[in-house]
Motif scaffolding. Structure first.
Motif, short mmCIF file in Angstrom:
data_model
loop_
_atom_site.label_atom_id
_atom_site.label_comp_id
_atom_site.label_asym_id
_atom_site.label_seq_id
_atom_site.Cartn_x
_atom_site.Cartn_y
_atom_site.Cartn_z
N ASP A 51 14.01 2.47 -0.58
CA ASP A 51 15.11 3.42 -0.67
C ASP A 51 15.15 4.33 0.55
OD1 ASP A 51 15.75 2.36 -3.10
OD2 ASP A 51 15.28 4.15 -4.28
N GLU A 52 16.35 4.70 0.87
CA GLU A 52 16.53 5.55 2.06
C GLU A 52 16.12 6.99 1.80
OE1 GLU A 52 20.27 6.31 5.11
OE2 GLU A 52 20.48 6.56 2.95
N LYS A 53 16.23 7.40 0.53
CA LYS A 53 15.96 8.80 0.21
C LYS A 53 14.71 8.94 -0.64
CE LYS A 53 20.75 10.23 0.60
NZ LYS A 53 21.98 10.57 -0.14
N PRO A 54 14.09 10.13 -0.63
CA PRO A 54 12.94 10.35 -1.49
C PRO A 54 13.27 9.97 -2.92
CG PRO A 54 13.26 12.22 -0.02
CD PRO A 54 14.44 11.31 0.15
N PRO A 55 12.35 9.43 -3.70
CA PRO A 55 10.94 9.21 -3.31
C PRO A 55 10.70 7.93 -2.51
CG PRO A 55 11.26 8.57 -5.58
CD PRO A 55 12.60 9.06 -5.10
N TYR A 56 11.74 7.40 -1.86
CA TYR A 56 11.56 6.19 -1.02
C TYR A 56 10.94 5.03 -1.82
CZ TYR A 56 12.15 9.70 2.66
OH TYR A 56 12.61 10.74 3.44
N THR A 57 11.48 4.81 -2.99
CA THR A 57 10.93 3.77 -3.87
C THR A 57 10.87 2.41 -3.15
OG1 THR A 57 11.78 4.94 -5.79
CG2 THR A 57 11.21 2.61 -6.09
N ALA A 106 8.23 -2.15 -8.74
CA ALA A 106 8.63 -0.94 -8.02
C ALA A 106 7.51 0.08 -8.05
CB ALA A 106 9.90 -0.35 -8.65
N THR A 107 7.36 0.78 -6.93
CA THR A 107 6.37 1.86 -6.87
C THR A 107 6.84 2.90 -5.86
OG1 THR A 107 4.00 2.36 -6.67
CG2 THR A 107 4.91 0.82 -5.06
N ASP A 108 6.45 4.12 -6.09
CA ASP A 108 6.83 5.19 -5.17
C ASP A 108 5.65 5.54 -4.26
OD1 ASP A 108 9.28 5.32 -6.38
OD2 ASP A 108 8.78 7.04 -7.64
N ASP A 130 0.87 -1.17 0.00
CA ASP A 130 0.00 0.00 0.00
C ASP A 130 0.91 1.22 0.00
OD1 ASP A 130 -1.72 2.09 0.46
OD2 ASP A 130 -2.95 1.00 1.90
N ASN A 131 1.01 1.85 -1.16
CA ASN A 131 1.96 2.97 -1.27
C ASN A 131 1.35 4.30 -0.79
OD1 ASN A 131 0.44 4.09 -3.32
ND2 ASN A 131 1.83 3.52 -4.97
N GLY A 132 0.19 4.20 -0.20
CA GLY A 132 -0.47 5.40 0.29
C GLY A 132 -1.58 5.85 -0.64
#
Lengths: 405, 405, 405
Positions: free
Chosen positions: C170-176, C200-202, C73-75
């Motif tokens: 991922d540690e940094k935006p967009p936190y993929t 993969a999704t952001d 659930d990517n939000g």
């Protein structure tokens, strides 16, 4: 004999109760799923030159989900058995020598994910990667129609999970470790076979033996076939490796093998496009039928002896699959009741035996790693003694005329 | 109504909540794996002449790995249901009387290990060993091509694990115990069936009933077939056992059965080489279509009555597999929509019904153990009443001309 | 980056250790069964506009026993992946918009319960219900004999459980968020394929991408085929929905599709008795081969863009299964190496590529939900730019003459 982990019973410690065993442990049964578990000689209070251990674990993910493995590390050799796949022996590793081979099939595949009938009866190939692959017992051989029914490659035994698995360890030296597993090959009106398999090895030894009993639990005589598909890759197999056995007869499986008949005992290195050649052998045994076959490397300082009994397993297939390493560089030393033709083609050869109601057939196969030149020389000497100067009949033509080679 | 084990809810104890039930317990669901579990009348605070209990357990090892069993011990009879195999009834045991039979297949085989398409469509035989084996619902009958597609023996129902299993117990006498299980027989573009199965029994009773509903969840009419393969061995079956039912017509399934037509109601003892004979019956029912069939032993003091409705299940196969005990000494009392021919052969007999979109078909089958002479006499009297003096048409020739008998 | 649940390691918190990742978690592996598990952005100490979470669960009962699901659930969108079925994407839900469809097959079926060879090679249909169903990699297409072997519908990929599944963030935006799964499609002497899949999704995005790599681990060149069977029902699909893509050529799959060639881009509403029509498309790509296909609703305010690369996936099947809702009202937007004919029929079309030993092929497919009119207009503009005014060659006759349509 007293440092037992909780829950284990050191039977040897109990006066009068099965005094011959230091341990008898059911690992899998109707009410007992395979679970991660291990035991070692120290826990059992057994002192051997090299400590031994037995470990049970379960594989996850992919087509190996739910597959159980049992590792028997006898101190010198770690033997891995697959209850979920007919108690096959996946591999046996002694130091840097591995008995077994590298199949492209790198998972230990749960039979639940295999359709033996796929690929025109070649579905078996989707799980084939063991050192010892049991073939049988209703039939073995290449797929094809027999009496109008598609027989799939090499039968069902390797895709039957063992229904009860028991580990026992003798109380007294040599503290023999035994792993038993029961296979049920049953179908209403069709077959009623029970197979008790046993793998035994002694701590510190470079040898293990299989001791299997097929019982026809049915009320009718039944055809059966069995073949031990024993498979070896490097380091035993390589350019210049050689196969030796006391033999009455050799013949090529097909026209392709016929073309290389003159070098049937010798191995190529990995050879692109080679695929395979197969030779049908009829071994000699000693007075009791005991015999052996040896594969050794080019240097003659590393080999394997496979021993068996010609009264139990009268014929032998030599499978030379010296294709590339990636394709599977491997040879099979395969004693059996039958060659690898479809069952329909073996009846005329009298290689489809029957087993009467309630009758049993015993099959014993031993595997001895030969780590040194002298071990190989001793094995070859034994072969010479059994051959006893008799010539080998070399048949130029395959025993069976195949439509397709 | 208050001695509940933790985690259980005695619904009867909750004012206003489904007051008709003492217990409603989901045993298997999407988010709930089958787990070892049991409940008994004492825990539920229910007092019956004989205490009852329900137990859930899972089998391990062999081809039965992961199979769930539910034992319903109603105090007089222990009925074992197999959710993993289409909610089939494995057996029902009352004292020393077993309803069911001894198949050579002695494991309860997980469908994951069965290829229905193997053995030319006879793979079903590798799991066949139940008292009640559901056959259907897309098709039943012998394997063979129908419209170019291989239909496997007796369809898929028995090899579909139930997707939701629920146990309920009535709050009031007779405290009926109900076990429901849902089967999904689905394939895109091919079939969209849901089957709700229910087994019900009353504490202390020697009877259980099946109450199944087939729903065509699809948008198109669809052919369907169903057959209850109800199988009985000793002690009900033996030399001199007899089958009785109110009948309009009897005919032999094939030429072999024709040869024994004169004694079609009588059973042999275990007979070497007998294999099987099958008779196609058309039963009479009462005004509502209710009818029954009886199998009783030679002494006439032990039997079974199978009751059903001819509007739901208009025909009946009598399967006389009086071969040796080891081969499977068993008879099948099999009400169905159809006989056991391949579907392609039953269309001309008008025995391949259709079910419209969203339509339902209900099938009810009852099993009453008849423990005494008077029970059997009462059942035979009921049969006589339904027969009402009408003659049985005996057709000498099989309804279908088979190439192979 | 510090509110981690026990047992989890926030890699970003460890100086110098894979600093690019906030989390790397193996979900399934040889020694790690799939287990209920979840993580969310809060636990990871990541602040995004909308919190995200990943959940692992296992299904029970029916033919879905033991199937694992992973919900990402990517939000903005909840994407459900099925490791047990080839890392297929079951569905993706954003608010009240569902990407995916309602198949009559409403269970997520464990491949252990499917015989691909059943129904003359149509067994695959018993599990078909996903948004993205991977087809391949040894073959795709309709069942039928090729070189004497029955190829089952659309290959085996969707019925291979993933053997190692890893989640990383991922540690940094967009936190993929990335979910990887490995498939092994192997059979001794037949095929030696490994497929690394990645989804993969952001966080907050209405898009996800697949990034799959096929590796021929064997020593020989091998034919392969791949097709992404991407399936959409309502609300994207409805009466008046339209398909648009930059195209070089369109042709009907068979005679039935030929009859509706004039309206191949337009969709009917649910239509009784329609079954399906299929069109074979050859898309244009931009200079790099990048291209897209759009399905949008009649109002033009809701759609999906499927992007891919014509160098990787040169052809495209448009599957219009606008039958009734109950039968499965769905369209497939299916980029592939090949059309959906049996492999034997695609060799003459040069649509059976080969992959050399140790070679890799990469396949990237993106899915962007187009929630508004302007998104669709932008996508259609892109299509126009790629088309660049070139005409579409419309072939009246199917490329392949089929015996049966």
């Amino acid at each position: 004999m007293n440092k037992l982990s909780s829950g284990l019973i050191g039977l040897g410690a109990l006066a009068g109760v099965t005094p011959a065993l230091a341990l008898e442990q059911v690992l899998i049964d109707t009410d007992k799923p395979a679970q991660n578990w291990s035991i070692d000689s120290k826990q059992l209070g057994i002192e051997t030159d090299k400590p031994f251990s037995i470990t049970v674990r379960t594989l996850h993910g992919g087509r190996q989900e739910g597959v159980s493995l049992i590792d028997i590390d006898n101190g010198s050799m770690r033997i891995t058995v697959v209850p979920t796949r007919g108690m096959n022996v996946l591999r046996a590793v002694a130091g840097d020598v591995k008995l077994g081979w590298d199949s492209p099939v790198d998972e230990v595949v749960n039979p639940a994910f295999i359709e033996l009938n796929s690929r025109n009866g070649l579905g078996w190939l989707e799980g084939f990667n063991e050192l010892v692959t049991r073939c049988g017992y209703e039939w073995i051989g290449h797929p094809g129609l027999d009496n109008g029914e598609l027989l799939t490659l090499h039968g069902r035994a390797s895709n039957i999970p063992a229904s009860k698995v028991t580990l026992s360890i003798d109380e007294k030296p040599p503290y023999t470790i035994r792993l038993k597993g029961e296979l049920k090959e049953k179908a209403f009106k069709k077959v009623d076979f029970a197979i008790t398999t046993e793998l035994a090895t002694d701590p510190g030894s470079l040898r293990f033996t299989l001791n299997d009993t097929l019982t026809n639990e049915g009320d009718y005589s039944q055809e059966y076939q069995v073949l031990y598909h024993n498979n070896f890759g490097p380091p035993l197999l390589g350019q210049g490796s050689r196969f030796v056995a006391p033999l009455k007869q050799v013949s090529p499986f097909n026209e392709k093998a016929r073309a290389e008949l003159s070098s049937w005992q010798d191995y190529r290195g990995p050879t692109e496009g080679y695929d395979e050649t197969v030779y049908n052998l009829v071994p000699y045994g000693d007075d009791q039928g005991n015999t052996l076959a040896v594969l050794h490397n080019a240097a003659g300082d590393l080999g394997i002896a496979v021993d068996f009994n010609t009264n139990q397993l009268p014929v032998f297939s030599l499978w030379k699959n010296t294709d590339t390493k990636g394709q599977g560089y491997v040879t099979g030393l395969e004693p059996g009741t039958s060659f690898s033709y479809n069952r329909s083609l073996q009846r005329p050869l009298n290689l489809v035996p029957t087993i009467g109601p309630k009758e049993q057939r015993n099959f014993q196969v031993g595997f001895s790693l030969l780590p040194k030149k002298e071990n190989i020389e001793a094995a070859l000497k034994k072969i010479d003694e059994i051959q006893a100067g008799r010539g080998i009949e070399v048949k130029e033509a395959p025993l069976v005329k195949l439509d397709k080679n």
